[in-house]
Design a protein around this motif. Structure first.
Motif, mmCIF file in Angstrom:
data_model
loop_
_atom_site.group_PDB
_atom_site.id
_atom_site.type_symbol
_atom_site.label_atom_id
_atom_site.label_comp_id
_atom_site.label_asym_id
_atom_site.label_seq_id
_atom_site.Cartn_x
_atom_site.Cartn_y
_atom_site.Cartn_z
ATOM 1 N N TYR A 28 -8.234 -10.521 -61.697
ATOM 2 C CA TYR A 28 -7.815 -10.680 -60.312
ATOM 3 C C TYR A 28 -6.297 -10.592 -60.216
ATOM 4 C CZ TYR A 28 -12.432 -12.899 -60.286
ATOM 5 O OH TYR A 28 -13.774 -13.174 -60.454
ATOM 6 N N ASP A 29 -5.825 -10.014 -59.129
ATOM 7 C CA ASP A 29 -4.385 -9.937 -58.847
ATOM 8 C C ASP A 29 -4.134 -10.241 -57.382
ATOM 9 O OD1 ASP A 29 -3.585 -9.303 -61.335
ATOM 10 O OD2 ASP A 29 -2.943 -7.262 -60.902
ATOM 11 N N ALA A 30 -3.122 -11.058 -57.115
ATOM 12 C CA ALA A 30 -2.618 -11.270 -55.753
ATOM 13 C C ALA A 30 -1.101 -11.276 -55.850
ATOM 14 C CB ALA A 30 -3.134 -12.578 -55.174
ATOM 15 N N VAL A 31 -0.466 -10.330 -55.172
ATOM 16 C CA VAL A 31 0.976 -10.148 -55.305
ATOM 17 C C VAL A 31 1.620 -10.126 -53.927
ATOM 18 C CG1 VAL A 31 2.816 -8.682 -56.197
ATOM 19 C CG2 VAL A 31 0.640 -8.812 -57.418
ATOM 20 N N LEU A 32 2.667 -10.940 -53.751
ATOM 21 C CA LEU A 32 3.485 -10.961 -52.538
ATOM 22 C C LEU A 32 4.842 -10.333 -52.837
ATOM 23 C CD1 LEU A 32 2.975 -14.477 -50.888
ATOM 24 C CD2 LEU A 32 2.655 -12.265 -49.767
ATOM 25 N N ILE A 33 5.264 -9.395 -52.000
ATOM 26 C CA ILE A 33 6.541 -8.718 -52.180
ATOM 27 C C ILE A 33 7.280 -8.705 -50.848
ATOM 28 C CG2 ILE A 33 7.688 -6.594 -52.933
ATOM 29 C CD1 ILE A 33 5.112 -5.840 -54.370
ATOM 30 N N LYS A 34 8.596 -8.896 -50.905
ATOM 31 C CA LYS A 34 9.369 -8.835 -49.667
ATOM 32 C C LYS A 34 10.750 -8.249 -49.919
ATOM 33 C CE LYS A 34 10.918 -11.298 -45.578
ATOM 34 N NZ LYS A 34 10.842 -12.507 -44.731
ATOM 35 N N ASP A 35 11.154 -7.374 -49.000
ATOM 36 C CA ASP A 35 12.524 -6.899 -48.891
ATOM 37 C C ASP A 35 13.241 -7.816 -47.906
ATOM 38 O OD1 ASP A 35 13.212 -4.770 -50.484
ATOM 39 O OD2 ASP A 35 12.214 -3.316 -49.206
ATOM 40 N N PHE A 36 14.141 -8.651 -48.370
ATOM 41 C CA PHE A 36 14.873 -9.513 -47.450
ATOM 42 C C PHE A 36 15.947 -8.716 -46.710
ATOM 43 C CE2 PHE A 36 13.146 -12.245 -50.764
ATOM 44 C CZ PHE A 36 12.491 -13.202 -49.989
ATOM 45 N N ASP A 37 16.587 -7.804 -47.415
ATOM 46 C CA ASP A 37 17.501 -6.829 -46.815
ATOM 47 C C ASP A 37 17.673 -5.726 -47.846
ATOM 48 O OD1 ASP A 37 19.454 -7.736 -48.711
ATOM 49 O OD2 ASP A 37 20.120 -9.276 -47.297
ATOM 50 N N ASP A 38 18.662 -4.828 -47.652
ATOM 51 C CA ASP A 38 18.786 -3.717 -48.605
ATOM 52 C C ASP A 38 19.447 -4.144 -49.903
ATOM 53 O OD1 ASP A 38 21.372 -4.074 -47.773
ATOM 54 O OD2 ASP A 38 21.773 -1.953 -47.398
ATOM 55 N N ARG A 39 19.776 -5.435 -50.045
ATOM 56 C CA ARG A 39 20.317 -5.953 -51.302
ATOM 57 C C ARG A 39 19.322 -6.870 -52.025
ATOM 58 N NH1 ARG A 39 25.942 -5.763 -52.173
ATOM 59 N NH2 ARG A 39 27.116 -4.790 -50.494
ATOM 60 N N TRP A 40 18.682 -7.758 -51.268
ATOM 61 C CA TRP A 40 17.784 -8.744 -51.842
ATOM 62 C C TRP A 40 16.327 -8.294 -51.739
ATOM 63 C CZ3 TRP A 40 18.843 -12.949 -54.643
ATOM 64 C CH2 TRP A 40 20.101 -13.551 -54.538
ATOM 65 N N SER A 41 15.558 -8.544 -52.780
ATOM 66 C CA SER A 41 14.104 -8.404 -52.737
ATOM 67 C C SER A 41 13.497 -9.398 -53.714
ATOM 68 C CB SER A 41 13.670 -6.974 -53.073
ATOM 69 O OG SER A 41 14.119 -6.599 -54.367
ATOM 70 N N GLY A 42 12.273 -9.806 -53.437
ATOM 71 C CA GLY A 42 11.639 -10.781 -54.308
ATOM 72 C C GLY A 42 10.132 -10.618 -54.331
ATOM 73 N N TYR A 43 9.476 -11.283 -55.264
ATOM 74 C CA TYR A 43 8.017 -11.203 -55.388
ATOM 75 C C TYR A 43 7.475 -12.478 -56.017
ATOM 76 C CZ TYR A 43 8.469 -10.555 -60.425
ATOM 77 O OH TYR A 43 8.734 -10.744 -61.751
#
Length: 510
Positions: A406-421
């Motif tokens: 099983y996989d559950a992945v959250l990804i977000k671009d906060f802006d063009d510098r920051w991103s996280g998962y």
């Protein structure tokens, strides 16, 4: 270095990749904490920044044509030439013959965002041609056409037929820096003779491709004939023909050597070769030498279309923990596609071959059926869900491991510098129940998280972590610094749990 990919992670990565973005192989971490998901986002940002870069002269052209549009009506008939404005310090025009001459600072601007500039220009308004006998400058920002910013000599152009030539030219074509003994312009293509191509913006690029003939078809493909790869002016390798699908993401930097260091392998050098064999068929050779493990080469050949693939591989492969394994050989196959018009995808993938590691040889048989869903978006986050049932059999000890992943992945671009998962994963196979440790953790349940931050145009830092849910401790803490240099990139990787450093150096895409 060669890095293996887990199937479920691969499904999520495939969902992130869209045509027009840069391949993650271009800027890639080698952490098994899923940090590579953010490499794809960073490459999307790079591509977007490149497209948004507009020079002052481009801005001025767009402003001028917008002003022209207020006073001129664009022809309804697309076969007719766009309206043209002539500017110059000294203009002479014969209304009867259509001949004209312009001297001084001459500008010839078409309403479709096309401009030629030069010191002395002549032509004819009836036949709708222009001629710049000396040095001239060309700008083409026409929607649907290849972007062109060129300086050259002996320019001829017919703005009705949209055909022309320019000799001894150099500048930017699409997203590359190109030069050529002769450029030919047509409505549906650009042809360059004795041309060079590179993405290195330096005055004297460290590397480029040379071809006797280059054909560029907007939004379709680029075909290069009798190609040479030049490194510091020296011929490294040649190809009779090299074709790039401009609608997909292709990165020819595998032509270039990669150099690195890590504790397991010592200093290593890797070089890859890719050769199209037939329609949908290609062959690849990866040569790698390490100071601690000598040669670690592999070769593969395969066939694929949009939904089905099969590939035979032979040689050495390593995972993100530097565990080496030899396939003697192995057959990989798969079928992956969307389920009707739903947001769901299914995949049937497998591998059958002879594996060798640490004195053990086994007929390794693995097959997987997986289902994934298109990203669920909310508040700027992207949630990727996938699951699979996997069966692995080994002849060495007659063992079988089967179960769900099983996989559950959250990804977000906060802006063009920051991103996280953040990710939660369950993988049935692990080093406790599997014959080989290749691409396996010592536990099944894990939480992965990380971030990426671009400091400036040349520097990016990233962090990835993996938490062992079963053992209640952190298994991986990976720190990265990506530094873009002249026409290459240096990657420093510190593994916090092992207290070891890895260094990698490779060329930027060309």
């Amino acid at each position: 270095m060669k890095v293996s990919n887990k199937i479920l992670s691969g499904l999520i990565v495939a969902a992130l990749c869209v045509p027009g973005t840069v391949s993650a192989a271009t800027y890639r971490s080698d952490s098994d904490t899923s940090l590579g998901l953010l490499d794809y986002l960073e490459n999307e940002h790079r591509a977007a920044r490149d497209k948004q870069k507009v020079t002052p002269e481009e801005t001025q052209l767009l402003k001028d044509t917008a002003e022209m549009a207020k006073h001129l009506r664009y022809p309804v008939d697309p076969t007719k030439a766009a309206p043209v404005a002539f500017e110059g310090d000294d203009l002479t025009w014969n209304q009867a013959t259509g001949d004209f001459e312009a001297k001084g600072k001459v500008k010839i601007t078409q309403l479709d965002n096309h401009r030629f500039t030069g010191e002395d220009v002549d032509g004819n308004t009836i036949t709708q041609r222009i001629h710049i006998p000396g040095k001239g400058h060309m700008m083409q920002l026409t929607p649907g056409q290849t972007k062109v910013l060129l300086d050259g000599y002996e320019t001829n152009y017919n703005y009705k037929d949209r055909t022309g030539t320019m000799e001894r030219a150099k500048g930017q074509v699409a997203d590359s820096y190109m030069s050529g003994k002769r450029f030919e312009f047509y409505p549906d293509k650009i042809i360059i003779y004795d041309g060079t191509k590179t993405k290195c913006s330096a005055q004297h690029p460290d590397y480029n491709l040379y071809a006797q003939k280059i054909e560029i078809y907007p939004n379709d493909k680029m075909v290069m004939h009798h190609v040479k790869f030049l490194l510091k002016g020296n011929v490294i390798m040649t190809k009779s023909k090299y074709e790039v699908d401009l609608t997909k993401d292709q990165n020819p930097t595998d032509w270039l050597p990669r150099v690195g260091y890590d504790k397991t392998n010592g200093v290593w050098v890797e070089q890859s070769y890719h050769t199209p064999v037939a329609p949908h068929v290609d062959a690849n050779l990866n040569l790698m030498y390490t100071t601690k493990k000598s040669w670690r080469n592999d070769v593969n050949m395969g066939w694929s279309n949009r939904t089905v693939y099969t590939r035979v591989v032979y040689g050495y492969f390593d995972d993100n923990d530097d565990n080496w394994l030899k396939k003697e050989p192995s057959l990989l196959w798969g079928h992956n596609r969307r389920i009707g018009h739903t947001p769901f995808h299914y995949g049937i993938n497998g591998e059958y071959g002879r594996w060798y590691q640490n004195g053990i040889r086994s007929n390794h048989n693995r097959y997987t059926f997986g289902i994934s869903r298109d990203a669920i978006t909310f508040a700027g986050w992207r949630l990727h869900l996938s699951s699979s049932y996997e069966v692995t059999k080994e002849s060495y000890d007659d063992s079988t491991v089967r179960g769900f992943n099983y996989d559950a992945v959250l990804i977000k671009d906060f802006d063009d510098r920051w991103s996280g998962y953040a990710a939660y994963r369950y993988q049935k196979n692990n080093t406790q129940n599997s014959l080989f440790d290749f691409d396996n953790d010592s536990f099944s349940r894990k939480i992965e998280t990380g971030f990426s931050y671009r400091l400036d145009d040349k520097n990016r830092i990233a962090f990835g972590a993996k938490y062992n849910v079963e053992g209640s401790d952190w298994d991986k803490l990976d720190y990265y610094w990506f530094h873009d240099m002249h026409c290459s990139q240096l990657i420093l990787h510190y593994e916090g749990r092992d207290n070891t450093w890895k260094v990698k150096w490779h060329f930027l895409p060309f």
